[in-house]
Design a protein around this motif. Structure first.
Motif, PDB file in Angstrom:
ATOM      1  N   VAL A   1      39.043  45.389  39.681  1.00  0.00           N
ATOM      2  CA  VAL A   1      39.975  44.562  40.658  1.00  0.00           C
ATOM      3  C   VAL A   1      39.746  44.961  42.161  1.00  0.00           C
ATOM      4  CG1 VAL A   1      42.221  44.055  41.140  1.00  0.00           C
ATOM      5  CG2 VAL A   1      41.410  44.598  38.823  1.00  0.00           C
ATOM      6  N   PRO A   2      39.548  44.116  42.936  1.00  0.00           N
ATOM      7  CA  PRO A   2      39.308  43.975  44.303  1.00  0.00           C
ATOM      8  C   PRO A   2      40.494  44.686  44.971  1.00  0.00           C
ATOM      9  CG  PRO A   2      38.377  42.060  43.667  1.00  0.00           C
ATOM     10  CD  PRO A   2      39.142  42.425  42.596  1.00  0.00           C
ATOM     11  N   ARG A   3      40.522  45.570  45.725  1.00  0.00           N
ATOM     12  CA  ARG A   3      41.706  46.196  46.509  1.00  0.00           C
ATOM     13  C   ARG A   3      42.398  45.191  47.162  1.00  0.00           C
ATOM     14  NH1 ARG A   3      41.451  51.925  46.417  1.00  0.00           N
ATOM     15  NH2 ARG A   3      39.669  52.924  45.882  1.00  0.00           N
ATOM     16  N   ALA A   4      41.882  44.199  47.920  1.00  0.00           N
ATOM     17  CA  ALA A   4      42.555  43.164  48.503  1.00  0.00           C
ATOM     18  C   ALA A   4      43.444  42.370  47.469  1.00  0.00           C
ATOM     19  CB  ALA A   4      41.771  42.271  49.344  1.00  0.00           C
ATOM     20  N   LEU A   5      43.207  41.944  46.229  1.00  0.00           N
ATOM     21  CA  LEU A   5      43.939  41.486  45.407  1.00  0.00           C
ATOM     22  C   LEU A   5      45.099  42.380  44.926  1.00  0.00           C
ATOM     23  CD1 LEU A   5      44.588  39.087  43.576  1.00  0.00           C
ATOM     24  CD2 LEU A   5      42.619  39.877  42.097  1.00  0.00           C
ATOM     25  N   SER A   6      44.595  43.643  44.566  1.00  0.00           N
ATOM     26  CA  SER A   6      45.478  44.761  44.091  1.00  0.00           C
ATOM     27  C   SER A   6      46.647  44.808  45.244  1.00  0.00           C
ATOM     28  CB  SER A   6      44.788  45.962  44.118  1.00  0.00           C
ATOM     29  OG  SER A   6      45.399  46.730  43.214  1.00  0.00           O
ATOM     30  N   ARG A   7      46.266  44.636  46.476  1.00  0.00           N
ATOM     31  CA  ARG A   7      47.422  44.879  47.584  1.00  0.00           C
ATOM     32  C   ARG A   7      48.456  43.788  47.672  1.00  0.00           C
ATOM     33  NH1 ARG A   7      43.107  47.034  50.217  1.00  0.00           N
ATOM     34  NH2 ARG A   7      42.538  45.071  51.402  1.00  0.00           N
ATOM     35  N   LEU A   8      47.589  42.412  47.246  1.00  0.00           N
ATOM     36  CA  LEU A   8      48.502  41.265  47.235  1.00  0.00           C
ATOM     37  C   LEU A   8      49.698  41.389  46.032  1.00  0.00           C
ATOM     38  CD1 LEU A   8      46.229  38.298  47.786  1.00  0.00           C
ATOM     39  CD2 LEU A   8      47.747  39.285  49.489  1.00  0.00           C
ATOM     40  N   ILE A   9      49.064  41.886  44.885  1.00  0.00           N
ATOM     41  CA  ILE A   9      49.883  42.034  43.581  1.00  0.00           C
ATOM     42  C   ILE A   9      50.760  42.772  43.987  1.00  0.00           C
ATOM     43  CG2 ILE A   9      50.040  42.702  41.125  1.00  0.00           C
ATOM     44  CD1 ILE A   9      46.948  41.369  41.112  1.00  0.00           C
ATOM     45  N   MET A  10      50.782  44.270  44.583  1.00  0.00           N
ATOM     46  CA  MET A  10      51.512  45.211  44.704  1.00  0.00           C
ATOM     47  C   MET A  10      52.659  44.924  45.723  1.00  0.00           C
ATOM     48  SD  MET A  10      50.861  47.648  42.701  1.00  0.00           S
ATOM     49  CE  MET A  10      51.980  48.776  43.382  1.00  0.00           C
TER      50      MET A  10
ATOM     51  N   PHE B   1      52.874  33.209  48.786  1.00  0.00           N
ATOM     52  CA  PHE B   1      52.063  33.966  48.029  1.00  0.00           C
ATOM     53  C   PHE B   1      50.722  33.142  47.558  1.00  0.00           C
ATOM     54  CE2 PHE B   1      52.326  36.329  43.352  1.00  0.00           C
ATOM     55  CZ  PHE B   1      51.368  37.346  43.754  1.00  0.00           C
ATOM     56  N   ALA B   2      51.072  31.993  47.345  1.00  0.00           N
ATOM     57  CA  ALA B   2      50.041  31.057  46.844  1.00  0.00           C
ATOM     58  C   ALA B   2      49.013  30.950  48.114  1.00  0.00           C
ATOM     59  CB  ALA B   2      50.449  29.664  46.395  1.00  0.00           C
TER      60      ALA B   2
ATOM     61  N   GLU C   1      43.679  32.410  50.049  1.00  0.00           N
ATOM     62  CA  GLU C   1      42.850  32.985  51.364  1.00  0.00           C
ATOM     63  C   GLU C   1      42.071  34.141  50.496  1.00  0.00           C
ATOM     64  OE1 GLU C   1      45.408  34.490  54.373  1.00  0.00           O
ATOM     65  OE2 GLU C   1      45.999  32.289  54.989  1.00  0.00           O
ATOM     66  N   PHE C   2      42.496  35.013  49.596  1.00  0.00           N
ATOM     67  CA  PHE C   2      41.733  35.935  49.002  1.00  0.00           C
ATOM     68  C   PHE C   2      40.639  35.305  48.183  1.00  0.00           C
ATOM     69  CE2 PHE C   2      40.698  37.904  44.949  1.00  0.00           C
ATOM     70  CZ  PHE C   2      40.165  38.965  45.436  1.00  0.00           C
ATOM     71  N   LEU C   3      40.792  34.415  47.594  1.00  0.00           N
ATOM     72  CA  LEU C   3      39.733  33.489  46.758  1.00  0.00           C
ATOM     73  C   LEU C   3      38.672  32.939  47.728  1.00  0.00           C
ATOM     74  CD1 LEU C   3      41.987  32.132  43.906  1.00  0.00           C
ATOM     75  CD2 LEU C   3      40.294  33.786  43.703  1.00  0.00           C
TER      76      LEU C   3
END
Length: 81
Positions: free
Chosen positions: A45-54, A71-72, A77-79
């Motif tokens: 799991v990319p850390r950037a995505l992990s941060r968004l989820i957290m 959030f969307a 932006e991440f994708l």
């Protein structure tokens, strides 16, 4: 927002954010502390995505995203990377 973050967490880690016996117990723990980040359980799991989820799973609602559109937008932006 929180429920979507839980779903993303579960899809990426194949586990719930909190491993408690009942929904009520999980809800109580979730109000007290955040779970480990998805990256902790799945290193892919990319850390950037992990941060968004957290951020979306923060026990303090004011620290979460202001609304679903925000959030969307951050997920898009991440994708787009």
């Amino acid at each position: 927002i929180y429920a979507l973050a839980v779903t993303l967490f579960e899809l990426l880690t194949l586990r719930t954010p909190f491993q408690c016996g009942t929904f009520v117990a999980r809800a109580a723990v979730a109000k007290e502390r955040p779970p480990h980040a998805p990256h902790y359980y799945n290193r892919e799991v990319p850390r950037a995505l992990s941060r968004l989820i957290m951020r979306a799973l923060s026990p303090k609602p004011r620290k979460r995203f202001a609304n679903g559109a925000q959030f969307a937008r951050m997920l898009w932006e991440f994708l787009d990377g």
